[in-house]
Design an enzyme around this catalytic site. Structure first.
Site, PDB file in Angstrom:
ATOM      1  N   LYS A  54       0.846  -1.202   0.000  1.00 23.01           N
ATOM      2  CA  LYS A  54       0.000   0.000   0.000  1.00 23.01           C
ATOM      3  C   LYS A  54       0.877   1.246   0.000  1.00 23.01           C
ATOM      4  CE  LYS A  54      -3.966  -2.157   2.203  1.00 23.01           C
ATOM      5  NZ  LYS A  54      -4.589  -2.612   3.440  1.00 23.01           N
ATOM      6  N   GLN A  98      -4.913  -1.169   9.660  1.00 27.31           N
ATOM      7  CA  GLN A  98      -4.844  -2.522   9.086  1.00 27.31           C
ATOM      8  C   GLN A  98      -5.505  -3.532  10.036  1.00 27.31           C
ATOM      9  OE1 GLN A  98      -3.505  -3.276   5.944  1.00 27.31           O
ATOM     10  NE2 GLN A  98      -4.413  -5.276   6.320  1.00 27.31           N
ATOM     11  N   ASP A 121     -11.279   3.131   4.130  1.00 25.71           N
ATOM     12  CA  ASP A 121     -11.720   1.733   4.051  1.00 25.71           C
ATOM     13  C   ASP A 121     -13.250   1.648   4.019  1.00 25.71           C
ATOM     14  OD1 ASP A 121      -9.925  -0.327   3.727  1.00 25.71           O
ATOM     15  OD2 ASP A 121      -9.418  -0.486   5.863  1.00 25.71           O
TER      16      ASP A 121
END
Ligand code: NAD
Length: 300
Positions: A54, A98, A121
């Site tokens: 990422k 994460q 997200d």
């Protein structure tokens, strides 16, 4: 006739290219650089790989990338403190924590402490509610990537019968909302669904997000249907050498490709679209934060 293979790797490269072009214009015309912060708690090897790639791709599209790597025993208060700092940092437009988090941390509490407009997200309860009510939100990356591929392949999805297998908060449920938003007739199937084969056979669009290797055989697929395989399953592959593995999806690729009109492979289908959509979401968040027009075709 053999199915069209929907090349997620090539599509993701195209999306990242569009994001990079937009970032260049933002820098030149507005003096703004979009920024993405990724927070990793602990040393889970898979999470480390995800976070590294990422960060690399964030820099490649010209964005600022910030990584916070925290010890596995980081306290909830310390983690919330870092998120609070990132929430109020004007150079950061996207924040991603994460998952999974170590067991002593309350995942819902942590995700809901991210400012919703920076929640790239799309897991914050506000974004879930906005998506569910058809309002402008941050959309979870994996289902957004699936939607982009479906729109690209079909143009309009209006009136199509879609079956989503799996009802998770990160894939199945938001995927169903997005398909409903594009006027599909949507069925969500799950582990308790009766006669799954019959349910799937009705679908013009099948999205499989289960986590069971090759569980959908070709004889469940309506001829000509589009099959989107979200699953990522690692199987032993002794034929490739000792200790080697291979990735397979949730659908049995060979038999489904023989019947379907279009299909995404694993690897090289949905997977690469997820990071591309994370970058697209960061760009969208940056444009919204600065009152600028959002990039075309990169949101739901
Ligand atoms: P999850 O475990 O949270 O949810 C799985 C869902 O499948 C559940 O809702 C369950 O009801 C359903 N299910 C389980 N057994 C079933 C059965 N026999 N029949 C029908 N439904 C059944 O998983 P998830 O997080 O949604 O992920 C699903 C898969 O997608 C996994 O393989 C995961 O690795 C993959 N994934 C890929 C990406 C990507 O970027 N490509 C992103 C997220 C998840």
């Amino acid at each position: 006739m053999a199915a069209t293979v929907i090349d997620g790797k090539a599509f993701a490269a195209k999306v990242r290219g569009q994001v990079a072009e937009h970032v260049t214009r933002l820098k030149e015309e507005q003096g703004i650089t979009p920024g993405l912060a990724v927070v990793l708690v602990g040393e889970d090897p898979a999470s480390q790989v995800y976070v590294r790639s990422k960060g690399k791709m964030t820099v490649e599209v010209g964005m600022k990338s910030v990584e916070h790597k925290l010890d596995a025993d980081t306290s909830e208060a310390d983690l919330l403190g870092i998120i609070e700092q990132l929430n109020s940092d004007p150079s950061i437009h996207g924040i991603l924590v994460q998952l999974p988090l170590p067991k002593h941390l309350d995942e819902d509490l942590v995700i809901n402490s991210i400012a919703p407009e920076k929640d790239v997200d799309g897991f914050h309860i506000s974004n879930v509610g906005l998506l569910g009510t058809g309002q402008k939100s941050m959309v979870p990356c994996t289902p957004l990537g699936c939607l982009m591929m479906l729109r690209d392949h079909h143009g309009s999805l209006s009136g199509m019968d879609a079956v989503v297998i799996g009802r998770s908060n990160i894939v199945g449920k938001p995927m169903a909302q997005l398909l409903l938003g594009d006027s599909c007739t949507v069925t969500i199937a799950h582990s308790r669904t009766k006669d799954l084969a019959d349910v799937v056979r009705r679908a013009d669009i099948v999205v499989a997000a289960v986590g069971r290797p090759e569980m959908v055989p070709g004889d469940w697929i309506k001829p000509g249907a589009t099959v989107i395989d979200v699953g990522i399953n690692r199987l032993d592959a002794p034929e490739k050498g000792e200790g080697k593995t291979r990735l397979v999806g949730d659908v049995d690729y060979e038999s489904c490709a023989a019947v379907a009109g279009a299909i995404t492979p694993v690897p090289g289908g949905v997977g690469p679209m997820t990071i591309a959509c994370l970058l697209a979401n960061t760009l969208t968040a940056c444009c919204r934060a600065n009152g600028l027009a959002e990039p075309d075709g990169l949101t739901a």
